[in-house]
Design an enzyme around this catalytic site. Sequence first.
Site, short mmCIF file in Angstrom:
data_model
loop_
_atom_site.label_atom_id
_atom_site.label_comp_id
_atom_site.label_asym_id
_atom_site.label_seq_id
_atom_site.Cartn_x
_atom_site.Cartn_y
_atom_site.Cartn_z
N TYR A 1 0.82 -1.21 0.00
CA TYR A 1 0.00 0.00 0.00
C TYR A 1 0.86 1.27 0.00
O TYR A 1 0.48 2.28 -0.58
CB TYR A 1 -0.88 0.04 1.25
N LYS B 1 2.49 -15.21 2.75
CA LYS B 1 2.74 -15.96 1.51
C LYS B 1 4.25 -16.24 1.47
O LYS B 1 4.96 -15.89 0.52
CB LYS B 1 2.25 -15.12 0.31
N ASP C 1 -3.52 -18.03 0.45
CA ASP C 1 -4.47 -18.73 -0.43
C ASP C 1 -5.23 -19.80 0.36
O ASP C 1 -6.45 -19.93 0.24
CB ASP C 1 -3.78 -19.31 -1.67
N ASP D 1 -6.89 -6.65 3.96
CA ASP D 1 -7.97 -5.96 3.25
C ASP D 1 -8.88 -6.99 2.59
O ASP D 1 -10.11 -6.94 2.73
CB ASP D 1 -7.36 -5.04 2.19
N ASP E 1 -12.93 -8.47 3.92
CA ASP E 1 -14.16 -8.43 3.10
C ASP E 1 -14.76 -9.82 2.99
O ASP E 1 -15.97 -10.02 3.07
CB ASP E 1 -13.86 -7.90 1.68
C1 IPM Z 1 -10.69 -0.77 3.63
C2 IPM Z 1 -10.80 -0.15 2.27
C3 IPM Z 1 -9.59 0.76 2.03
C4 IPM Z 1 -8.36 -0.13 2.04
C5 IPM Z 1 -9.66 1.62 0.76
C6 IPM Z 1 -10.89 2.48 0.73
C7 IPM Z 1 -8.43 2.45 0.58
O1 IPM Z 1 -10.93 -1.11 1.29
O2 IPM Z 1 -10.59 -0.03 4.62
O3 IPM Z 1 -10.73 -2.00 3.71
O4 IPM Z 1 -7.99 -0.70 1.01
O5 IPM Z 1 -7.75 -0.24 3.10
MG MG Z 2 -11.25 -3.04 2.07
#
Ligand code: IPM
Ligand code: MG
Length: 352
Positions: free
Chosen positions: A136, A186, A218, A242, A246
């Site tokens: 990042y 990884k 993975d 990240d 999700d």
């Molecule tokens: C998160 C989001 C952010 C990230 C974006 C909006 C930059 O996806 O907080 O998970 O990638 O960290």
């Molecule tokens: Mg995110």
Amino acid sequence: MKIALFAGDGIGPEIMAQARRVLDALGLPGLELMEGDVGGAAYRKHGHPLPEETLATARAADAILFGAVGDPDCDNLERHLRPEQAILGLRSALGLFANLRPATMFPGLEDMSALRAEVASQIDILIVRELNGDVYFGEKAMRTLEDGRRQGYDFMSYAEDEVRRIAHVAFRAAQGRKGKLCSVDKANVLETSQLWRDVVIETAAEYPDVELSHMYVDNAAMQLVRAPGQFDVIVTGNLFGDILSDQASMCVGSIGLLASAALGERQTEYGTFGMYEPIHGSAPDIAGQGKANPMAMILSLAMLLRHSLGREEDAARIEAAVAGALEDGVLGGDLGGTAGTQEIGDAVLARL
Ligand code: IPM
Ligand code: MG
């Protein structure tokens, strides 16, 4: 107690309004609220997604409640002007390196999970994501190679102290839970990950009471949907965290339910300075329609009260109110229900 409220873009302002109602209802003495512009909204007003004055407000606060940023109209701006830079800039400027992303099954929502109910009911995970390093924040650019082909690159790296400090946060979190920590990397391919693994193993010597395991990312993605009940605390880098967070949200049922805390080292009079945000984005497709589920935002406020203001009781009350509303079937569109933003706010307030 000073709280900065940065609502941001899309559904940010709508869900922030509900979190604010909840905060008002607590009637905390000596509370000062400060607002600030972030994201696309800030770019339009000030020409920058993270204006100096917003940063100053953030620094003056004991904690920050953050809505969401992201705006399709800004997708063609130079990267440093895009809305996402607000969140990345705050995390980095304020040294908020430890991202806590809990994913826990709410009773009664098992059927909303993308997984079978009996698998989903086992989920009680805390993802500890490193937030200030990795690919990042490495050098990145687009360049043209000698033969004329365009190339994009992003430099991935971790220094050992960056790994060590997040490892300590994760080990301590595991001590306060079931005592199990899984480090995700990884290391079979990446040097960055090999160092990560080495440093986590070194750090483990200080935590003999925590059971440490390692998993390639993975495999971790697979195990999260195969048998998520095996995980207690997961610690991982910025990019993997990240993605996995999700994924974990869908295992729980909806990304509209997951809160997060970004913490640093600074202590305030009341607790640890931090920034709190739902893990979901600005959802431009439903912005301004009163449809967004404010629960992740409200649960982020609960985390703020717990970690930054030392108000565990208030945090637990809010969490119970949200769980109660869900149990009573107050479900937003993200959970297949019809309840709107305001109605969900009302339901949580009523139970509070
Ligand atoms: C998160 C989001 C952010 C990230 C974006 C909006 C930059 O996806 O907080 O998970 O990638 O960290
Ligand atoms: Mg995110």
